[in-house]
Write an enzyme that holds these catalytic residues in place. Sequence first.
Site, PDB file in Angstrom:
ATOM      1  N   GLU A  63      15.538   7.519   6.255  1.00  0.00           N
ATOM      2  CA  GLU A  63      14.836   7.230   7.441  1.00  0.00           C
ATOM      3  C   GLU A  63      13.709   8.271   7.843  1.00  0.00           C
ATOM      4  OE1 GLU A  63      17.684   5.717  10.295  1.00  0.00           O
ATOM      5  OE2 GLU A  63      16.732   6.869  11.664  1.00  0.00           O
ATOM      6  N   ASP A  64      14.001   9.690   7.757  1.00  0.00           N
ATOM      7  CA  ASP A  64      12.989  10.468   8.140  1.00  0.00           C
ATOM      8  C   ASP A  64      12.109  11.598   6.954  1.00  0.00           C
ATOM      9  OD1 ASP A  64      13.943   9.916  10.753  1.00  0.00           O
ATOM     10  OD2 ASP A  64      15.463  11.632  10.696  1.00  0.00           O
TER      11      ASP A  64
HETATM   12  P1  NDP Z   1      14.777   9.522  20.359  1.00  0.00           P
HETATM   13  O1  NDP Z   1      15.107   8.212  19.323  1.00  0.00           O
HETATM   14  O2  NDP Z   1      13.309   9.520  20.438  1.00  0.00           O
HETATM   15  O3  NDP Z   1      15.563  10.706  20.099  1.00  0.00           O
HETATM   16  C1  NDP Z   1      16.685  11.062  19.718  1.00  0.00           C
HETATM   17  C2  NDP Z   1      17.031  11.037  18.445  1.00  0.00           C
HETATM   18  O4  NDP Z   1      16.362  12.269  18.091  1.00  0.00           O
HETATM   19  C3  NDP Z   1      18.619  11.192  17.920  1.00  0.00           C
HETATM   20  O5  NDP Z   1      19.195  10.138  17.928  1.00  0.00           O
HETATM   21  C4  NDP Z   1      18.524  12.250  16.818  1.00  0.00           C
HETATM   22  O6  NDP Z   1      18.298  11.234  15.823  1.00  0.00           O
HETATM   23  C5  NDP Z   1      17.310  12.884  17.057  1.00  0.00           C
HETATM   24  N1  NDP Z   1      17.363  14.394  17.573  1.00  0.00           N
HETATM   25  C6  NDP Z   1      16.454  15.261  17.207  1.00  0.00           C
HETATM   26  N2  NDP Z   1      16.756  16.399  17.786  1.00  0.00           N
HETATM   27  C7  NDP Z   1      17.734  16.292  18.665  1.00  0.00           C
HETATM   28  C8  NDP Z   1      18.483  16.848  19.587  1.00  0.00           C
HETATM   29  N3  NDP Z   1      18.029  18.401  19.701  1.00  0.00           N
HETATM   30  N4  NDP Z   1      19.207  16.403  20.379  1.00  0.00           N
HETATM   31  C9  NDP Z   1      19.736  15.119  20.020  1.00  0.00           C
HETATM   32  N5  NDP Z   1      18.974  14.310  19.428  1.00  0.00           N
HETATM   33  C10 NDP Z   1      18.150  14.882  18.455  1.00  0.00           C
HETATM   34  O7  NDP Z   1      15.426   8.904  21.633  1.00  0.00           O
HETATM   35  P2  NDP Z   1      15.661   7.523  22.118  1.00  0.00           P
HETATM   36  O8  NDP Z   1      14.535   6.520  21.602  1.00  0.00           O
HETATM   37  O9  NDP Z   1      17.205   6.999  21.690  1.00  0.00           O
HETATM   38  O10 NDP Z   1      15.702   7.564  23.608  1.00  0.00           O
HETATM   39  C11 NDP Z   1      16.734   7.825  24.450  1.00  0.00           C
HETATM   40  C12 NDP Z   1      16.748   6.783  25.608  1.00  0.00           C
HETATM   41  O11 NDP Z   1      15.479   7.044  26.386  1.00  0.00           O
HETATM   42  C13 NDP Z   1      16.691   5.478  25.008  1.00  0.00           C
HETATM   43  O12 NDP Z   1      17.538   4.701  25.795  1.00  0.00           O
HETATM   44  C14 NDP Z   1      14.999   5.248  25.491  1.00  0.00           C
HETATM   45  O13 NDP Z   1      15.341   3.551  26.194  1.00  0.00           O
HETATM   46  C15 NDP Z   1      14.696   5.839  26.379  1.00  0.00           C
HETATM   47  N6  NDP Z   1      13.425   6.351  26.079  1.00  0.00           N
HETATM   48  C16 NDP Z   1      12.802   6.952  27.208  1.00  0.00           C
HETATM   49  C17 NDP Z   1      11.427   7.395  27.037  1.00  0.00           C
HETATM   50  C18 NDP Z   1      10.738   8.132  28.046  1.00  0.00           C
HETATM   51  O14 NDP Z   1       9.797   8.659  28.012  1.00  0.00           O
HETATM   52  N7  NDP Z   1      11.412   8.089  29.223  1.00  0.00           N
HETATM   53  C19 NDP Z   1      10.639   7.034  25.648  1.00  0.00           C
HETATM   54  C20 NDP Z   1      11.388   6.592  24.906  1.00  0.00           C
HETATM   55  C21 NDP Z   1      12.788   6.002  24.902  1.00  0.00           C
HETATM   56  P3  NDP Z   1      18.925  11.869  14.288  1.00  0.00           P
HETATM   57  O15 NDP Z   1      20.174  11.640  14.172  1.00  0.00           O
HETATM   58  O16 NDP Z   1      18.151  10.588  13.583  1.00  0.00           O
HETATM   59  O17 NDP Z   1      18.313  13.246  13.877  1.00  0.00           O
END
Ligand code: NDP
Length: 176
Positions: A63-64
């Site tokens: 994925e990354d």
């Molecule tokens: P992202 O997918 O952008 O980020 C979360 C992912 O980042 C995790 O699943 C994890 O994936 C990885 N990650 C890396 N560093 C960390 C860390 N320190 N802590 C936790 N996770 C980390 O987030 P989402 O798109 O899921 O956004 C969350 C919610 O916010 C969504 O429900 C969306 O609707 C909303 N959202 C809001 C935005 C805004 O600007 N307000 C913009 C986009 C989304 P991995 O396991 O693959 O590393």
Amino acid sequence: MNVQSLLSTVDFAAKKHKNQRRKDVEGTPYINHPIGVAEILSREAGISELVVLQAALLHDTVEDTETTFEEIEQKFGKAVRSIVAEVTDDKSLPKKERKRLQVVNAPNKTREAKLVKLADKLYNLRDLNRCTPKGWGDQRVEEYFKWAHEVVVGLRGTNSILESKLDELFQARNLG
Ligand code: NDP
Ligand code: ZN
């Protein structure tokens, strides 16, 4: 030998993720995450199946990073490839659709893939409780917990230890 396979897997994942950082303010090396997910499965959930621990170590490589499923199969075999494939989002889809599909498809995953997904969510939610990622506000953290909760609902009935640890985190945020 299992120890050797496991170390080869950590070594492979570390090389693949070598230029990546987590989203926390300190910019923790990305590899801490897959190692931590495998460690949760082993120490906290008592999982000793090698292929599950290997898949946990490799779960974000395709994925990354530039890693392919073929490369994983060639190095670690079909079983590991198959679990990694099950937990890999289709990056050609828009993010919102990928998030929706995780919720919809969670119940149809194999037990092995569900284990990796439960430990992955547990690690990420603990990480969010530890500190808020760069550029995120409280609302985005809340939304992430809400979405993770929906995914975990579909993964239930797989491992009671992981599920109760997740439940504690959800209850603390009035979810579930
Ligand atoms: P992202 O997918 O952008 O980020 C979360 C992912 O980042 C995790 O699943 C994890 O994936 C990885 N990650 C890396 N560093 C960390 C860390 N320190 N802590 C936790 N996770 C980390 O987030 P989402 O798109 O899921 O956004 C969350 C919610 O916010 C969504 O429900 C969306 O609707 C909303 N959202 C809001 C935005 C805004 O600007 N307000 C913009 C986009 C989304 P991995 O396991 O693959 O590393
Ligand atoms: Zn992950």
